[in-house]
Each structure stands twice: as structure tokens, then as C-alpha cells.
Design a protein around this motif. Structure first.
Motif, PDB file in Angstrom:
ATOM      1  N   TRP A 199      -9.643   9.867   2.258  1.00 16.39           N
ATOM      2  CA  TRP A 199      -8.773   9.118   1.355  1.00 16.39           C
ATOM      3  C   TRP A 199      -9.568   8.528   0.193  1.00 16.39           C
ATOM      4  N   THR A 200      -8.943   8.476  -0.984  1.00 11.87           N
ATOM      5  CA  THR A 200      -9.516   7.764  -2.133  1.00 11.87           C
ATOM      6  C   THR A 200      -8.396   7.002  -2.838  1.00 11.87           C
ATOM      7  N   GLU A 201      -8.704   5.775  -3.203  1.00  7.57           N
ATOM      8  CA  GLU A 201      -7.709   4.920  -3.855  1.00  7.57           C
ATOM      9  C   GLU A 201      -7.652   5.171  -5.358  1.00  7.57           C
ATOM     10  N   VAL A 202      -6.452   5.326  -5.885  1.00  5.40           N
ATOM     11  CA  VAL A 202      -6.218   5.329  -7.328  1.00  5.40           C
ATOM     12  C   VAL A 202      -6.121   3.872  -7.773  1.00  5.40           C
ATOM     13  N   SER A 203      -6.881   3.500  -8.790  1.00  9.51           N
ATOM     14  CA  SER A 203      -6.970   2.087  -9.153  1.00  9.51           C
ATOM     15  C   SER A 203      -7.123   1.921 -10.662  1.00  9.51           C
TER      16      SER A 203
ATOM     17  N   ALA B 186      -5.508   3.605 -22.602  1.00  4.54           N
ATOM     18  CA  ALA B 186      -5.031   3.697 -21.226  1.00  4.54           C
ATOM     19  C   ALA B 186      -6.127   4.273 -20.347  1.00  4.54           C
ATOM     20  N   MET B 187      -6.105   3.911 -19.066  1.00  2.00           N
ATOM     21  CA  MET B 187      -7.104   4.456 -18.145  1.00  2.00           C
ATOM     22  C   MET B 187      -6.601   4.358 -16.715  1.00  2.00           C
ATOM     23  N   ALA B 188      -7.269   5.066 -15.834  1.00  2.77           N
ATOM     24  CA  ALA B 188      -7.068   4.993 -14.388  1.00  2.77           C
ATOM     25  C   ALA B 188      -8.299   5.607 -13.736  1.00  2.77           C
ATOM     26  N   GLY B 189      -8.522   5.259 -12.467  1.00  2.00           N
ATOM     27  CA  GLY B 189      -9.702   5.812 -11.817  1.00  2.00           C
ATOM     28  C   GLY B 189      -9.663   5.655 -10.315  1.00  2.00           C
ATOM     29  N   GLU B 190     -10.826   5.785  -9.688  1.00  2.00           N
ATOM     30  CA  GLU B 190     -10.970   5.741  -8.236  1.00  2.00           C
ATOM     31  C   GLU B 190     -11.751   4.492  -7.835  1.00  2.00           C
ATOM     32  N   ARG B 191     -11.303   3.833  -6.766  1.00  2.00           N
ATOM     33  CA  ARG B 191     -12.019   2.645  -6.309  1.00  2.00           C
ATOM     34  C   ARG B 191     -12.439   2.821  -4.848  1.00  2.00           C
ATOM     35  N   PHE B 192     -11.679   2.347  -3.880  1.00  2.00           N
ATOM     36  CA  PHE B 192     -12.080   2.477  -2.475  1.00  2.00           C
ATOM     37  C   PHE B 192     -12.040   3.949  -2.059  1.00  2.00           C
ATOM     38  N   ARG B 193     -13.128   4.384  -1.436  1.00  2.00           N
ATOM     39  CA  ARG B 193     -13.175   5.761  -0.943  1.00  2.00           C
ATOM     40  C   ARG B 193     -13.636   5.744   0.507  1.00  2.00           C
ATOM     41  N   MET B 194     -12.844   6.373   1.375  1.00  4.37           N
ATOM     42  CA  MET B 194     -13.178   6.449   2.788  1.00  4.37           C
ATOM     43  C   MET B 194     -12.903   7.858   3.265  1.00  4.37           C
ATOM     44  N   PRO B 195     -13.321   8.216   4.467  1.00  2.56           N
ATOM     45  CA  PRO B 195     -13.151   9.607   4.900  1.00  2.56           C
ATOM     46  C   PRO B 195     -11.698  10.076   4.780  1.00  2.56           C
TER      47      PRO B 195
ATOM     48  N   GLY C  87      -9.975  17.837  -1.428  1.00  6.20           N
ATOM     49  CA  GLY C  87      -9.464  17.920  -0.069  1.00  6.20           C
ATOM     50  C   GLY C  87      -9.155  16.567   0.532  1.00  6.20           C
ATOM     51  N   GLU C  88      -9.068  15.528  -0.311  1.00  5.98           N
ATOM     52  CA  GLU C  88      -8.724  14.187   0.147  1.00  5.98           C
ATOM     53  C   GLU C  88      -7.293  13.864  -0.257  1.00  5.98           C
ATOM     54  N   LEU C  89      -6.800  12.716   0.194  1.00  4.69           N
ATOM     55  CA  LEU C  89      -5.467  12.258  -0.165  1.00  4.69           C
ATOM     56  C   LEU C  89      -5.561  10.963  -0.953  1.00  4.69           C
ATOM     57  N   PRO C  90      -4.693  10.778  -1.952  1.00  2.41           N
ATOM     58  CA  PRO C  90      -4.716   9.547  -2.735  1.00  2.41           C
ATOM     59  C   PRO C  90      -3.870   8.445  -2.106  1.00  2.41           C
ATOM     60  N   PHE C  91      -4.290   7.230  -2.299  1.00  2.90           N
ATOM     61  CA  PHE C  91      -3.463   6.081  -1.951  1.00  2.90           C
ATOM     62  C   PHE C  91      -3.692   5.021  -3.022  1.00  2.90           C
ATOM     63  N   LEU C  92      -2.893   3.982  -3.021  1.00  2.00           N
ATOM     64  CA  LEU C  92      -3.051   2.930  -4.024  1.00  2.00           C
ATOM     65  C   LEU C  92      -2.441   1.635  -3.523  1.00  2.00           C
ATOM     66  N   HIS C  93      -2.721   0.569  -4.250  1.00  7.34           N
ATOM     67  CA  HIS C  93      -2.155  -0.739  -3.956  1.00  7.34           C
ATOM     68  C   HIS C  93      -1.475  -1.280  -5.208  1.00  7.34           C
ATOM     69  N   ALA C  94      -0.468  -2.120  -4.995  1.00  6.43           N
ATOM     70  CA  ALA C  94       0.201  -2.813  -6.088  1.00  6.43           C
ATOM     71  C   ALA C  94       0.664  -4.166  -5.581  1.00  6.43           C
TER      72      ALA C  94
ATOM     73  N   GLN D 299       0.866  -1.180   0.000  1.00  6.16           N
ATOM     74  CA  GLN D 299       0.000   0.000   0.000  1.00  6.16           C
ATOM     75  C   GLN D 299       0.900   1.228   0.000  1.00  6.16           C
ATOM     76  N   MET D 300       0.573   2.202  -0.850  1.00  4.22           N
ATOM     77  CA  MET D 300       1.355   3.428  -0.947  1.00  4.22           C
ATOM     78  C   MET D 300       0.428   4.620  -0.812  1.00  4.22           C
ATOM     79  N   ILE D 301       0.928   5.684  -0.161  1.00  3.88           N
ATOM     80  CA  ILE D 301       0.102   6.867   0.083  1.00  3.88           C
ATOM     81  C   ILE D 301       0.750   8.103  -0.538  1.00  3.88           C
ATOM     82  N   GLY D 302      -0.094   9.048  -0.925  1.00  5.23           N
ATOM     83  CA  GLY D 302       0.385  10.273  -1.561  1.00  5.23           C
ATOM     84  C   GLY D 302       0.167  11.499  -0.695  1.00  5.23           C
ATOM     85  N   GLN D 303       0.692  11.474   0.516  1.00  7.43           N
ATOM     86  CA  GLN D 303       0.453  12.569   1.450  1.00  7.43           C
ATOM     87  C   GLN D 303       1.105  13.879   1.025  1.00  7.43           C
ATOM     88  N   SER D 304       2.215  13.812   0.317  1.00 10.18           N
ATOM     89  CA  SER D 304       2.934  15.044  -0.028  1.00 10.18           C
ATOM     90  C   SER D 304       3.090  15.229  -1.527  1.00 10.18           C
ATOM     91  N   MET D 305       2.269  14.535  -2.317  1.00  8.35           N
ATOM     92  CA  MET D 305       2.405  14.625  -3.767  1.00  8.35           C
ATOM     93  C   MET D 305       1.504  15.714  -4.333  1.00  8.35           C
TER      94      MET D 305
END
Length: 221
Positions: A149-153, A138-147, A182-189, A79-85
Motif C-alpha cells: 500500500w502507498t498513501e496518496v497525499s 497544483a500537486m499531489a504525491g505519496e506519503r506513508f508507504r507500507m507493504p 503492484g501496490e494499492l493506493p489509499f488516502l486520508h481526508a 481513510q479510503m482505499i482504492g482496491q478496484s480503481m
């Protein structure tokens, strides 16, 4: 929340997509195959899960199934987070809608980014890039969304068009939309997708946790 993102999503902003029972929940079958437990160490939660499905995909820290559930498959991941990106909108990235789903599923079959079903697109904003002939490449989008945070997927590129930076551009464009709310992105690989992990690191994501993607089957009757 990040250590149990599906539970946080299904009991929070994405509760409208949930089928729930007690301390277990899953996405509606045409949305996504993922399920979650409030506490994976709680036998009662596993019993609740058995009332809504006999096959579930969970993600988070290593999980030991209980009460009649058997492990079907386990894939280590990160799991990776984009707190400062910083995100970057892309003028070539076009919003994808329900009418694009046949093309999306075709691209998913070629590029294999992970689970994507007929209604996965309902979970958030999906962007795509097309070639000169209008073909989705090519594509990308949003999957899990919680208070907060939103996942890039579903970051994926047609094999014939890899190496052009399309995945990076779309990841940044999706992240830009998340940050604008006003949310932060995160993702999984998956752990052995070293190229993707290096790419996400260059884009500003940092390692948050080691996780698993695991499927479980209920065998008790």
C-alpha cells in the motif's frame, strides 16, 4: 496494516526515515510530524515514545494517551482505499524534485493540504501541474508507504485555480504510479472535507475506516 499505517511504514519500507525506540517510532523531524506506536493501548509504548519526542501526531482508530501524555488536538477523519480503481497518467503532470521545494511550500501555504515539511518530498513520487507562466498551481504525491500500500497525499490546488479538475487528475496520476508498482493506493481526508471525500469516491476510492488525526504532548517529568 491499514489500521496503523505509520507504524507499518516506519517499521517497513520507510524505516530509513524513522527515529525509533522500542515500540515507538516517528519520522525524522524534517520529513513529517507523524509518530506511531506498535500498540497504542500499551503503556510501555507511550514510555518509549517519550524517549524520542515530547510532541507527536498519531493517526488511526481513536487513541487514549497514557503515561503522562496529554491530548493537544483531535481531528476526525476518514481513510479510503482504492482496491478496484484505475489510475490515469497525466501528460501535464511533471515530477517535482528537491529544487521545487520552495515552490511546493509556497503552494502548501496557500492551499493548506495538511502537514508538508522541507523533506516530505523524500517519501515518494510527487507530481505537479504548472500554469502557462510556469507557476506551480497544483500537486499531489505519496506519503506513508507500507507493504502492498502507498498513501496518496498532499493533494492541493491553488485557490485561484480550483474547479478545473486538477486535483482529480493528479490523484489519478499518482495512483497510476502506485498501481504500476503492484501496490494499492489509499488516502486520508478530514471528515468535514465533504467535497474532497465525494471527489475521491468518484475516482474509485471507497470508505475503509473512520480515523483520527491527533496530537499529543508529553507533560510528565
Amino acid at each position: 496494516m491499514l489500521n496503523n499505517p505509520v507504524w507499518a511504514a516506519l517499521t517497513g519500507p520507510q524505516a530509513c526515515f524513522a527515529e525509533a525506540a522500542g515500540n515507538a517510532a516517528r519520522y525524522q523531524p524534517e520529513i513529517a510530524p507523524f509518530a506511531a506506536l506498535s500498540d497504542p493501548a500499551d503503556p510501555a509504548a507511550w514510555r518509549d515514545l517519550a524517549t524520542i519526542t515530547d510532541y507527536a501526531v498519531l493517526t488511526g482508530p481513536p487513541i487514549t494517551p497514557l503515561s503522562g501524555w496529554e491530548t493537544d488536538r483531535v481531528t476526525p477523519g476518514v481513510q479510503m482505499i482504492g482496491q478496484s480503481m484505475s489510475g490515469v497518467e497525466d501528460p501535464d503532470a511533471v515530477p517535482l524534485t528537491e529544487k521545487d521545494v520552495p515552490e511546493i511550500l509556497d503552494l502548501v501555504a496557500r492551499a493548506e493540504p495538511g502537514p508538508f515539511l522541507k523533506r516530505t518530498i523524500d517519501l515518494g513520487r510527487y507530481l505537479g501541474i504548472r500554469d502557462a507562466d510556469g507557476r506551480l498551481i497544483a500537486m499531489a504525491g505519496e506519503r506513508f508507504r507500507m507493504p502492498g500500500w502507498t498513501e496518496v497525499s498532499a493533494v492541493c490546488t491553488d485557490p485561484e485555480h480550483r474547479g478545473k479538475g486538477l486535483g482529480a487528475r493528479l490523484t489519478l496520476a499518482v495512483a497510476a504510479g502506485i498501481l504500476a508498482r503492484g501496490e494499492l493506493p489509499f488516502l486520508h481526508a478530514v471528515h468535514d472535507n465533504e467535497n474532497a471525500i465525494r471527489l475521491y469516491g468518484r475516482l474509485g476510492f471507497t470508505h475503509s475506516a473512520d480515523v483520527i488525526f491527533a496530537s499529543y504532548r508529553y507533560s510528565a517529568h
